[in-house]
Enzyme design. Structure first.
Site: not given
Ligand SMILES: *[C@@H]1O[C@H](CO)[C@@H](O)[C@H](O)[C@H]1NC(C)=O
Length: 305
Positions: A125, A258, A285
């Site tokens: 991320s 995601d 995610h």
């Protein structure tokens, strides 16, 4: 003067006695907390440095230690300054909180561990932003592979993705998400609901993930760095027109559910050579939890080539 340097000169035990290292930046002394899983003494394996998402800390990425226990890849976790066990920066202006600050912190860690000549990097991320910018801005000589898990390329696309996915939720969730950190108590609640579908599909959530969420989105959490970054340099951030500067083999992973939807990561696939892309069908995610074994196998195969 003749100066000979081995390509791989880190065949000495790195100084891993202390898990806190000093990091001096613009005249201020800070501290970075880190943890090594596996051994840095071996000259055989390239260490993998892990950049966590933001806001947060390393805990929720702990499954990545499987790469050390199953495949002997030494793993280095760390909490970026501003987070968790590292120095907090509640009173620093957002002009201080730049991507360059966090790149310098990473370089400081690489130098301390004496792995700057040879390392791989995995960014999750926000950690993916860090990995991408490190490569694009500094062209680090020792970087061998870049792994981008559930990462992003452009803040506009990220917001569009969140906005689109949130439409499937009730009105109050959508509103809470839109208000964001301005109302932390409400935001924490709706973000957890959102993340049940797009953050982690496991039920119940693993304790490390709950802990990380508690640390970063509870009313008592220190979110100064996240707020500073997202209202500062990251507000209009995009890397799409600079991807041609990436020289290292890159592995892009996202999950079918995601927040990093396919359209969010597609610029990486178009812009990077060589690149490999896998969308994990049962993940959102946090594929390192949701499809733990397969995620580790895929990363290990990529790092071994
Ligand atoms: C997370 O926060 C909740 C609510 O404050 C608390 O009950 C729980 O014990 C915390 N869990 C962890 C793992 O930190």
């Amino acid at each position: 003067m003749f100066r000979q340097r081995k390509a791989w000169d880190r065949c000495f035990p790195a100084s891993i006695d202390s898990l806190i290292i000093p990091f001096n930046y613009q005249g201020e002394g800070h501290q970075t907390w880190y943890k090594v899983v596996g051994s840095l003494d071996s000259c055989t394996w390239t260490p993998l440095v892990v950049g966590h998402g933001g806001p947060g800390q390393y805990d929720y990425l702990l499954p990545l230690s499987d790469l050390a226990t199953k495949f002997s890849t030494p793993i280095i976790f760390y909490d970026r300054i501003g987070n968790s066990r590292s120095t907090h920066l509640p009173s620093n202006p957002s002009s201080f909180l730049t991507i360059d600050l966090f790149i310098d912190e990473l370089v400081n860690l690489l130098e301390h561990l004496r792995i700057r000549d040879r390392f791989d990097l995995l960014g999750h991320s926000w950690g993916g932003i860090l990995g991408l910018e490190f490569e694009v801005r500094r062209q680090p000589e020792g970087l061998r592979h870049l792994v981008l898990t559930s990462s992003l390329t452009d803040m506009g696309m990220w917001s569009a993705s969140t906005g689109e996915l949130s439409k499937a939720f009730p009105d109050d969730v959508q509103k809470g998400l839109a208000v964001g950190v301005a109302d932390m108590e409400a935001y924490g609640k709706v973000l957890r609901m959102f993340h049940k579908k797009h953050g982690c599909l496991m039920d119940p959530w693993p304790e490390e993930l709950v802990y990380s969420m508690n640390q970063s989105i509870s009313p008592s959490a220190d979110i100064s760095v996240a707020v500073g970054m997202f209202t500062g340099e990251l507000r209009t951030w995009s890397i799409i027109d600079r991807l041609d500067r990436i020289r290292v083999p890159t592995f892009v992973i996202n999950g079918r559910a995601d927040i990093a939807q396919d359209f969010v990561v597609e610029p990486l696939i178009r812009g990077i050579r060589p690149v490999k892309w896998v969308t994990m069908e049962k993940s959102s995610h946090t594929p390192m939890w949701e499809e733990r074994e397969r995620h580790m196998d895929l990363v290990n195969v990529f790092l071994s080539t």
